[in-house]
Write a protein that holds these residues in place. Sequence first.
Motif, PDB file in Angstrom:
ATOM      1  N   THR A 158       0.830  -1.209   0.000  1.00  0.00           N
ATOM      2  CA  THR A 158       0.000   0.000   0.000  1.00  0.00           C
ATOM      3  C   THR A 158       0.862   1.256   0.000  1.00  0.00           C
ATOM      4  O   THR A 158       0.624   2.198  -0.773  1.00  0.00           O
ATOM      5  CB  THR A 158      -0.942   0.019   1.223  1.00  0.00           C
ATOM      6  OG1 THR A 158      -1.945  -0.982   1.059  1.00  0.00           O
ATOM      7  CG2 THR A 158      -1.618   1.379   1.380  1.00  0.00           C
ATOM      8  N   LEU A 159       1.881   1.290   0.841  1.00  0.00           N
ATOM      9  CA  LEU A 159       2.748   2.468   0.913  1.00  0.00           C
ATOM     10  C   LEU A 159       3.539   2.657  -0.378  1.00  0.00           C
ATOM     11  O   LEU A 159       3.722   3.792  -0.838  1.00  0.00           O
ATOM     12  CB  LEU A 159       3.693   2.341   2.104  1.00  0.00           C
ATOM     13  CG  LEU A 159       3.005   2.469   3.469  1.00  0.00           C
ATOM     14  CD1 LEU A 159       3.924   2.002   4.586  1.00  0.00           C
ATOM     15  CD2 LEU A 159       2.547   3.906   3.717  1.00  0.00           C
ATOM     16  N   ASN A 160       3.989   1.562  -0.989  1.00  0.00           N
ATOM     17  CA  ASN A 160       4.693   1.670  -2.269  1.00  0.00           C
ATOM     18  C   ASN A 160       3.775   2.190  -3.357  1.00  0.00           C
ATOM     19  O   ASN A 160       4.198   2.949  -4.240  1.00  0.00           O
ATOM     20  CB  ASN A 160       5.274   0.314  -2.668  1.00  0.00           C
ATOM     21  CG  ASN A 160       6.529  -0.027  -1.896  1.00  0.00           C
ATOM     22  OD1 ASN A 160       7.257   0.854  -1.457  1.00  0.00           O
ATOM     23  ND2 ASN A 160       6.798  -1.312  -1.722  1.00  0.00           N
ATOM     24  N   ALA A 161       2.511   1.793  -3.315  1.00  0.00           N
ATOM     25  CA  ALA A 161       1.540   2.295  -4.288  1.00  0.00           C
ATOM     26  C   ALA A 161       1.353   3.800  -4.119  1.00  0.00           C
ATOM     27  O   ALA A 161       1.346   4.559  -5.097  1.00  0.00           O
ATOM     28  CB  ALA A 161       0.209   1.564  -4.123  1.00  0.00           C
ATOM     29  N   LEU A 162       1.205   4.240  -2.882  1.00  0.00           N
ATOM     30  CA  LEU A 162       1.018   5.668  -2.614  1.00  0.00           C
ATOM     31  C   LEU A 162       2.246   6.480  -3.014  1.00  0.00           C
ATOM     32  O   LEU A 162       2.120   7.592  -3.552  1.00  0.00           O
ATOM     33  CB  LEU A 162       0.721   5.878  -1.125  1.00  0.00           C
ATOM     34  CG  LEU A 162      -0.672   5.438  -0.654  1.00  0.00           C
ATOM     35  CD1 LEU A 162      -0.742   5.415   0.867  1.00  0.00           C
ATOM     36  CD2 LEU A 162      -1.744   6.363  -1.226  1.00  0.00           C
ATOM     37  N   MET A 163       3.432   5.939  -2.780  1.00  0.00           N
ATOM     38  CA  MET A 163       4.660   6.647  -3.164  1.00  0.00           C
ATOM     39  C   MET A 163       4.841   6.656  -4.673  1.00  0.00           C
ATOM     40  O   MET A 163       5.304   7.652  -5.242  1.00  0.00           O
ATOM     41  CB  MET A 163       5.862   6.027  -2.454  1.00  0.00           C
ATOM     42  CG  MET A 163       5.887   6.320  -0.953  1.00  0.00           C
ATOM     43  SD  MET A 163       7.417   5.828  -0.094  1.00  0.00           S
ATOM     44  CE  MET A 163       7.236   4.045  -0.092  1.00  0.00           C
ATOM     45  N   ALA A 164       4.464   5.566  -5.337  1.00  0.00           N
ATOM     46  CA  ALA A 164       4.564   5.519  -6.802  1.00  0.00           C
ATOM     47  C   ALA A 164       3.673   6.573  -7.442  1.00  0.00           C
ATOM     48  O   ALA A 164       4.012   7.136  -8.491  1.00  0.00           O
ATOM     49  CB  ALA A 164       4.180   4.128  -7.302  1.00  0.00           C
ATOM     50  N   LEU A 165       2.549   6.863  -6.802  1.00  0.00           N
ATOM     51  CA  LEU A 165       1.621   7.868  -7.323  1.00  0.00           C
ATOM     52  C   LEU A 165       1.977   9.285  -6.877  1.00  0.00           C
ATOM     53  O   LEU A 165       1.280  10.241  -7.223  1.00  0.00           O
ATOM     54  CB  LEU A 165       0.192   7.534  -6.884  1.00  0.00           C
ATOM     55  CG  LEU A 165      -0.400   6.252  -7.489  1.00  0.00           C
ATOM     56  CD1 LEU A 165      -1.768   5.950  -6.875  1.00  0.00           C
ATOM     57  CD2 LEU A 165      -0.505   6.370  -9.006  1.00  0.00           C
ATOM     58  N   GLY A 166       3.052   9.412  -6.093  1.00  0.00           N
ATOM     59  CA  GLY A 166       3.496  10.734  -5.663  1.00  0.00           C
ATOM     60  C   GLY A 166       2.640  11.348  -4.580  1.00  0.00           C
ATOM     61  O   GLY A 166       2.723  12.550  -4.326  1.00  0.00           O
ATOM     62  N   LEU A 167       1.830  10.538  -3.898  1.00  0.00           N
ATOM     63  CA  LEU A 167       0.925  11.054  -2.880  1.00  0.00           C
ATOM     64  C   LEU A 167       1.536  11.029  -1.486  1.00  0.00           C
ATOM     65  O   LEU A 167       1.110  11.779  -0.598  1.00  0.00           O
ATOM     66  CB  LEU A 167      -0.373  10.232  -2.885  1.00  0.00           C
ATOM     67  CG  LEU A 167      -1.163  10.289  -4.196  1.00  0.00           C
ATOM     68  CD1 LEU A 167      -2.300   9.282  -4.164  1.00  0.00           C
ATOM     69  CD2 LEU A 167      -1.689  11.693  -4.452  1.00  0.00           C
ATOM     70  N   VAL A 168       2.524  10.167  -1.294  1.00  0.00           N
ATOM     71  CA  VAL A 168       3.172   9.991   0.007  1.00  0.00           C
ATOM     72  C   VAL A 168       4.680   9.931  -0.192  1.00  0.00           C
ATOM     73  O   VAL A 168       5.161   9.443  -1.220  1.00  0.00           O
ATOM     74  CB  VAL A 168       2.667   8.690   0.681  1.00  0.00           C
ATOM     75  CG1 VAL A 168       3.550   8.274   1.853  1.00  0.00           C
ATOM     76  CG2 VAL A 168       1.228   8.862   1.146  1.00  0.00           C
ATOM     77  N   ILE A 169       5.420  10.416   0.778  1.00  0.00           N
ATOM     78  CA  ILE A 169       6.878  10.314   0.747  1.00  0.00           C
ATOM     79  C   ILE A 169       7.366   9.773   2.093  1.00  0.00           C
ATOM     80  O   ILE A 169       6.675   9.883   3.106  1.00  0.00           O
ATOM     81  CB  ILE A 169       7.559  11.672   0.463  1.00  0.00           C
ATOM     82  CG1 ILE A 169       7.192  12.702   1.540  1.00  0.00           C
ATOM     83  CG2 ILE A 169       7.195  12.180  -0.922  1.00  0.00           C
ATOM     84  CD1 ILE A 169       7.935  14.016   1.392  1.00  0.00           C
ATOM     85  N   ASN A 170       8.552   9.186   2.075  1.00  0.00           N
ATOM     86  CA  ASN A 170       9.194   8.710   3.294  1.00  0.00           C
ATOM     87  C   ASN A 170      10.215   9.753   3.724  1.00  0.00           C
ATOM     88  O   ASN A 170      11.235   9.934   3.062  1.00  0.00           O
ATOM     89  CB  ASN A 170       9.871   7.357   3.042  1.00  0.00           C
ATOM     90  CG  ASN A 170      10.651   6.856   4.246  1.00  0.00           C
ATOM     91  OD1 ASN A 170      10.545   7.413   5.343  1.00  0.00           O
ATOM     92  ND2 ASN A 170      11.451   5.821   4.051  1.00  0.00           N
ATOM     93  N   LYS A 171       9.946  10.417   4.822  1.00  0.00           N
ATOM     94  CA  LYS A 171      10.858  11.454   5.317  1.00  0.00           C
ATOM     95  C   LYS A 171      11.944  10.880   6.222  1.00  0.00           C
ATOM     96  O   LYS A 171      12.850  11.597   6.629  1.00  0.00           O
ATOM     97  CB  LYS A 171      10.070  12.521   6.090  1.00  0.00           C
ATOM     98  CG  LYS A 171       9.184  13.393   5.215  1.00  0.00           C
ATOM     99  CD  LYS A 171       8.604  14.558   5.988  1.00  0.00           C
ATOM    100  CE  LYS A 171       9.678  15.566   6.371  1.00  0.00           C
ATOM    101  NZ  LYS A 171       9.107  16.755   7.049  1.00  0.00           N
ATOM    102  N   GLY A 172      11.831   9.587   6.508  1.00  0.00           N
ATOM    103  CA  GLY A 172      12.838   8.947   7.333  1.00  0.00           C
ATOM    104  C   GLY A 172      13.840   8.204   6.470  1.00  0.00           C
ATOM    105  O   GLY A 172      14.255   8.684   5.419  1.00  0.00           O
ATOM    106  N   THR A 173      14.226   7.031   6.915  1.00  0.00           N
ATOM    107  CA  THR A 173      15.148   6.182   6.168  1.00  0.00           C
ATOM    108  C   THR A 173      14.452   4.875   5.825  1.00  0.00           C
ATOM    109  O   THR A 173      13.319   4.634   6.252  1.00  0.00           O
ATOM    110  CB  THR A 173      16.406   5.874   7.004  1.00  0.00           C
ATOM    111  OG1 THR A 173      16.020   5.093   8.157  1.00  0.00           O
ATOM    112  CG2 THR A 173      17.079   7.153   7.469  1.00  0.00           C
TER     113      THR A 173
END
Length: 234
Positions: A195-210
């Motif tokens: 789910t998180l990879n899907a959201l990041m692929a769509l540019g809706l979510v980013i990982n601000k950590g590591t």
Amino acid sequence: MTKKNQTSVQAPAGQQSNKEQAAYIFADVIKAIDEDAAKAFALTIGATFDERVQFEISRSATGSADMPKVKKLNSYRAKLALPSMARVMMALGVSPAFINARQVKEVDGDRFNIYAIDKVVDFVRALGGHAKLANAHNIAIAKSMLIFEEHDKPFTGEMAMCAASDKIRSQDPNAKLLRRHNVDKATAGTQASSTLNALMALGLVINKGTKRAATYVFANTDQAGAFKELLKTV
């Protein structure tokens, strides 16, 4: 992607534009996309899936179109490689290249998770107004992210897994804020990451950590703002 201003998935009836700056209305952006451009982009999406299918077939000496993974890819292709869905992808400013993104350095290594592609389809259909957000993990994790943002709490990988499965016990007091699904805890990690990879692929979510200590936040874009407005209705 456009910088975040006032956002909406659809304009409320009778709402007027802000005097200083018109509201960003995602549905209007989609409608404004030229039909020929949408058709051309849909063909690009289809070609990207074709490339992925050929890659998966080539990985096995007995590879064929009857492989379960290939069948899944073709089913996702049929849902995503459409002008109506292409418009949403274009409005998001996203290339379909993520479908073939390598997950490891090796050329013949694994590509973008197939379950994440399925979840991309779910998000795109919902953003386009073609269907309600349907995947239970997408709902639990994305909605939990929104709740955490509203409470100014960090949304970590652990919290994503806890959102996917109410069978996981957490010592984090913020877990009480989660909107939780009830999948078995053994599969929570896979469900959360896809789910998180899907959201990041769509540019809706980013990982601000590591990678090892992830903290997920919504992107500061109009598109992500429109997505959050959608989540408020779920």
